[in-house]
Design a protein around this motif. Structure first.
Motif, PDB file in Angstrom:
ATOM      1  N   HIS A   1      72.502  81.471  29.023  1.00 25.01           N
ATOM      2  CA  HIS A   1      71.944  80.322  29.747  1.00 25.01           C
ATOM      3  C   HIS A   1      71.445  80.745  31.125  1.00 25.01           C
ATOM      4  O   HIS A   1      70.437  80.233  31.616  1.00 25.01           O
ATOM      5  CB  HIS A   1      73.031  79.243  29.892  1.00 25.01           C
ATOM      6  N   MET A   2      72.151  81.690  31.749  1.00 23.76           N
ATOM      7  CA  MET A   2      71.796  82.143  33.092  1.00 23.76           C
ATOM      8  C   MET A   2      72.131  83.615  33.243  1.00 23.76           C
ATOM      9  O   MET A   2      73.141  84.083  32.722  1.00 23.76           O
ATOM     10  CB  MET A   2      72.554  81.330  34.148  1.00 23.76           C
ATOM     11  N   VAL A   3      71.287  84.334  33.984  1.00 14.50           N
ATOM     12  CA  VAL A   3      71.540  85.738  34.309  1.00 14.50           C
ATOM     13  C   VAL A   3      71.374  85.912  35.816  1.00 14.50           C
ATOM     14  O   VAL A   3      70.343  85.543  36.382  1.00 14.50           O
ATOM     15  CB  VAL A   3      70.592  86.686  33.550  1.00 14.50           C
ATOM     16  N   LEU A   4      72.398  86.467  36.445  1.00 16.30           N
ATOM     17  CA  LEU A   4      72.387  86.726  37.881  1.00 16.30           C
ATOM     18  C   LEU A   4      72.089  88.198  38.138  1.00 16.30           C
ATOM     19  O   LEU A   4      72.800  89.072  37.627  1.00 16.30           O
ATOM     20  CB  LEU A   4      73.738  86.342  38.494  1.00 16.30           C
ATOM     21  N   LEU A   5      71.058  88.455  38.922  1.00 19.37           N
ATOM     22  CA  LEU A   5      70.704  89.816  39.328  1.00 19.37           C
ATOM     23  C   LEU A   5      71.091  89.945  40.801  1.00 19.37           C
ATOM     24  O   LEU A   5      70.295  89.670  41.703  1.00 19.37           O
ATOM     25  CB  LEU A   5      69.210  90.069  39.106  1.00 19.37           C
ATOM     26  N   ASP A   6      72.337  90.349  41.014  1.00 20.24           N
ATOM     27  CA  ASP A   6      72.912  90.346  42.352  1.00 20.24           C
ATOM     28  C   ASP A   6      72.419  91.531  43.175  1.00 20.24           C
ATOM     29  O   ASP A   6      72.561  92.676  42.755  1.00 20.24           O
ATOM     30  CB  ASP A   6      74.446  90.365  42.237  1.00 20.24           C
ATOM     31  N   GLU A   7      71.835  91.233  44.329  1.00 15.93           N
ATOM     32  CA  GLU A   7      71.308  92.232  45.273  1.00 15.93           C
ATOM     33  C   GLU A   7      70.095  92.996  44.732  1.00 15.93           C
ATOM     34  O   GLU A   7      69.766  94.078  45.237  1.00 15.93           O
ATOM     35  CB  GLU A   7      72.398  93.225  45.703  1.00 15.93           C
ATOM     36  N   ILE A   8      69.408  92.446  43.757  1.00 16.18           N
ATOM     37  CA  ILE A   8      68.202  93.126  43.265  1.00 16.18           C
ATOM     38  C   ILE A   8      67.134  93.210  44.352  1.00 16.18           C
ATOM     39  O   ILE A   8      66.335  94.152  44.384  1.00 16.18           O
ATOM     40  CB  ILE A   8      67.628  92.436  42.001  1.00 16.18           C
ATOM     41  N   ASN A   9      67.135  92.250  45.279  1.00 13.35           N
ATOM     42  CA  ASN A   9      66.111  92.286  46.328  1.00 13.35           C
ATOM     43  C   ASN A   9      66.206  93.538  47.194  1.00 13.35           C
ATOM     44  O   ASN A   9      65.196  94.005  47.732  1.00 13.35           O
ATOM     45  CB  ASN A   9      66.204  91.033  47.207  1.00 13.35           C
ATOM     46  N   ILE A  10      67.403  94.076  47.342  1.00 12.43           N
ATOM     47  CA  ILE A  10      67.564  95.311  48.104  1.00 12.43           C
ATOM     48  C   ILE A  10      66.923  96.475  47.346  1.00 12.43           C
ATOM     49  O   ILE A  10      66.216  97.300  47.923  1.00 12.43           O
ATOM     50  CB  ILE A  10      69.047  95.585  48.408  1.00 12.43           C
ATOM     51  N   ALA A  11      67.171  96.520  46.038  1.00  8.12           N
ATOM     52  CA  ALA A  11      66.556  97.572  45.217  1.00  8.12           C
ATOM     53  C   ALA A  11      65.032  97.454  45.229  1.00  8.12           C
ATOM     54  O   ALA A  11      64.320  98.465  45.240  1.00  8.12           O
ATOM     55  CB  ALA A  11      67.084  97.496  43.789  1.00  8.12           C
ATOM     56  N   LEU A  12      64.538  96.230  45.250  1.00  6.03           N
ATOM     57  CA  LEU A  12      63.087  96.024  45.309  1.00  6.03           C
ATOM     58  C   LEU A  12      62.537  96.404  46.681  1.00  6.03           C
ATOM     59  O   LEU A  12      61.445  96.983  46.790  1.00  6.03           O
ATOM     60  CB  LEU A  12      62.756  94.557  45.001  1.00  6.03           C
ATOM     61  N   ARG A  13      63.277  96.105  47.724  1.00  6.13           N
ATOM     62  CA  ARG A  13      62.826  96.414  49.084  1.00  6.13           C
ATOM     63  C   ARG A  13      62.595  97.915  49.266  1.00  6.13           C
ATOM     64  O   ARG A  13      61.647  98.347  49.916  1.00  6.13           O
ATOM     65  CB  ARG A  13      63.845  95.916  50.100  1.00  6.13           C
ATOM     66  N   TYR A  14      63.498  98.724  48.697  1.00  6.15           N
ATOM     67  CA  TYR A  14      63.387 100.174  48.833  1.00  6.15           C
ATOM     68  C   TYR A  14      62.548 100.808  47.731  1.00  6.15           C
ATOM     69  O   TYR A  14      62.487 102.028  47.609  1.00  6.15           O
ATOM     70  CB  TYR A  14      64.783 100.797  48.857  1.00  6.15           C
ATOM     71  N   ASP A  15      61.918  99.947  46.923  1.00  4.28           N
ATOM     72  CA  ASP A  15      61.024 100.403  45.838  1.00  4.28           C
ATOM     73  C   ASP A  15      61.747 101.248  44.798  1.00  4.28           C
ATOM     74  O   ASP A  15      61.142 102.125  44.163  1.00  4.28           O
ATOM     75  CB  ASP A  15      59.819 101.167  46.410  1.00  4.28           C
ATOM     76  N   TYR A  16      63.041 100.994  44.615  1.00  5.40           N
ATOM     77  CA  TYR A  16      63.754 101.632  43.505  1.00  5.40           C
ATOM     78  C   TYR A  16      63.267 101.051  42.183  1.00  5.40           C
ATOM     79  O   TYR A  16      63.338 101.707  41.140  1.00  5.40           O
ATOM     80  CB  TYR A  16      65.263 101.405  43.624  1.00  5.40           C
ATOM     81  N   ILE A  17      62.800  99.817  42.237  1.00  7.77           N
ATOM     82  CA  ILE A  17      62.218  99.128  41.090  1.00  7.77           C
ATOM     83  C   ILE A  17      60.881  98.568  41.547  1.00  7.77           C
ATOM     84  O   ILE A  17      60.754  98.096  42.676  1.00  7.77           O
ATOM     85  CB  ILE A  17      63.125  97.968  40.606  1.00  7.77           C
ATOM     86  N   ASP A  18      59.888  98.585  40.673  1.00 11.48           N
ATOM     87  CA  ASP A  18      58.561  98.065  41.000  1.00 11.48           C
ATOM     88  C   ASP A  18      58.579  96.541  40.923  1.00 11.48           C
ATOM     89  O   ASP A  18      58.836  95.964  39.867  1.00 11.48           O
ATOM     90  CB  ASP A  18      57.547  98.645  40.015  1.00 11.48           C
ATOM     91  N   VAL A  19      58.292  95.875  42.036  1.00 14.14           N
ATOM     92  CA  VAL A  19      58.315  94.412  42.058  1.00 14.14           C
ATOM     93  C   VAL A  19      57.307  93.826  41.080  1.00 14.14           C
ATOM     94  O   VAL A  19      57.549  92.774  40.477  1.00 14.14           O
ATOM     95  CB  VAL A  19      58.078  93.867  43.487  1.00 14.14           C
ATOM     96  N   ASN A  20      56.190  94.503  40.873  1.00 10.78           N
ATOM     97  CA  ASN A  20      55.184  93.991  39.935  1.00 10.78           C
ATOM     98  C   ASN A  20      55.710  93.982  38.505  1.00 10.78           C
ATOM     99  O   ASN A  20      55.387  93.081  37.721  1.00 10.78           O
ATOM    100  CB  ASN A  20      53.902  94.817  40.028  1.00 10.78           C
ATOM    101  N   GLU A  21      56.522  94.974  38.183  1.00 15.59           N
ATOM    102  CA  GLU A  21      57.132  95.000  36.849  1.00 15.59           C
ATOM    103  C   GLU A  21      58.108  93.839  36.679  1.00 15.59           C
ATOM    104  O   GLU A  21      58.157  93.192  35.629  1.00 15.59           O
ATOM    105  CB  GLU A  21      57.861  96.333  36.630  1.00 15.59           C
ATOM    106  N   VAL A  22      58.892  93.572  37.724  1.00 11.76           N
ATOM    107  CA  VAL A  22      59.852  92.464  37.671  1.00 11.76           C
ATOM    108  C   VAL A  22      59.117  91.134  37.537  1.00 11.76           C
ATOM    109  O   VAL A  22      59.473  90.288  36.706  1.00 11.76           O
ATOM    110  CB  VAL A  22      60.750  92.470  38.926  1.00 11.76           C
ATOM    111  N   VAL A  23      58.072  90.943  38.322  1.00  8.11           N
ATOM    112  CA  VAL A  23      57.293  89.703  38.266  1.00  8.11           C
ATOM    113  C   VAL A  23      56.650  89.531  36.896  1.00  8.11           C
ATOM    114  O   VAL A  23      56.690  88.437  36.313  1.00  8.11           O
ATOM    115  CB  VAL A  23      56.216  89.698  39.378  1.00  8.11           C
ATOM    116  N   GLU A  24      56.077  90.607  36.371  1.00 11.93           N
ATOM    117  CA  GLU A  24      55.438  90.531  35.049  1.00 11.93           C
ATOM    118  C   GLU A  24      56.450  90.172  33.970  1.00 11.93           C
ATOM    119  O   GLU A  24      56.169  89.341  33.095  1.00 11.93           O
ATOM    120  CB  GLU A  24      54.775  91.883  34.736  1.00 11.93           C
ATOM    121  N   PHE A  25      57.646  90.762  34.048  1.00 10.20           N
ATOM    122  CA  PHE A  25      58.675  90.478  33.052  1.00 10.20           C
ATOM    123  C   PHE A  25      59.127  89.021  33.140  1.00 10.20           C
ATOM    124  O   PHE A  25      59.237  88.330  32.117  1.00 10.20           O
ATOM    125  CB  PHE A  25      59.868  91.412  33.253  1.00 10.20           C
ATOM    126  N   LEU A  26      59.404  88.556  34.349  1.00 10.24           N
ATOM    127  CA  LEU A  26      59.867  87.173  34.515  1.00 10.24           C
ATOM    128  C   LEU A  26      58.805  86.165  34.092  1.00 10.24           C
ATOM    129  O   LEU A  26      59.119  85.093  33.566  1.00 10.24           O
ATOM    130  CB  LEU A  26      60.263  86.928  35.973  1.00 10.24           C
TER     131      LEU A  26
END
Length: 202
Positions: free
Chosen positions: A127-152
């Protein structure tokens, strides 16, 4: 009934009628993308409050922690000791970035956490998934924000809620979110020399 009491009752009746009219137009349901960001305290705490609501309603949910390592926290210990049947909990980070001081390792761990997050989100029984502190990983470009946006935008099941926490949420994420709350820092005990305390911060 006094004149003041009567005036108050009439005012509240008008307010209720206006509110009921507005509420009658709100008929849609959808899985929300929810962002908790800002410098203030309470981003993860508020998100875990929603996770515990899901648990209380017997709704399956999941948590992926992107930064916080295996340290004991109240919410983590409670879920792992009592609610693993309904809440899948994954601590994927190895601590805050200034502690690890290893960008390659942090990137690998963040990428692994993102893969785990996608699996949980794709599972429509959650029903719900929590991605805790993912914004920090996105800030440092450990994950591509465009990939996250496309997936969501394109792969998240229609009725699944996804909550993303952490400071400095990227504008691309804010743009596609349904609900964004920025916690504003007004005052914090840390500035007075008081360290993080059990039951408050963890």
């Amino acid at each position: 009934m006094t004149e003041d009491t009567e005036r108050h009752a009439m005012k509240m009746a008008k307010k209720k009628a206006a509110r009921d009219k507005i509420m009658a137009t709100k008929t849609e349901k959808k899985g929300l993308v929810i962002v908790h960001t800002g410098k203030g305290k309470g981003k993860s705490s508020a998100a875990f409050g929603m996770i515990f609501r899901c648990i209380a309603h017997d709704m399956k949910c999941g948590v992926v922690q992107f930064i916080k390592g295996g340290m004991s926290t109240g919410e983590r210990d409670l879920i792992l000791s009592k609610f693993t049947d309904i809440c899948s909990f994954h601590t994927m980070g190895e601590g805050f970035t200034w502690e690890t001081q290893d960008k390659t390792r942090d990137t690998e761990m963040a990428q692994a956490a993102w893969e785990q997050a996608k699996d949980l989100i794709r599972d429509e029984s959650n029903h719900m998934v929590l991605l805790d502190e993912i914004n920090i990983a996105l800030r440092y470009d450990y994950i591509d924000v465009n990939e996250v946006v496309e997936f969501l935008t394109n792969e998240k099941p229609e009725m699944t809620h996804v909550v993303l926490t952490g400071r400095n949420a990227k504008e691309e994420l804010i743009e596609v979110a349904d609900l964004v709350t920025e916690m504003e820092l007004v005052k914090h005990p840390f500035r007075s020399g008081i360290k993080a305390q059990i039951g408050v911060e963890y």
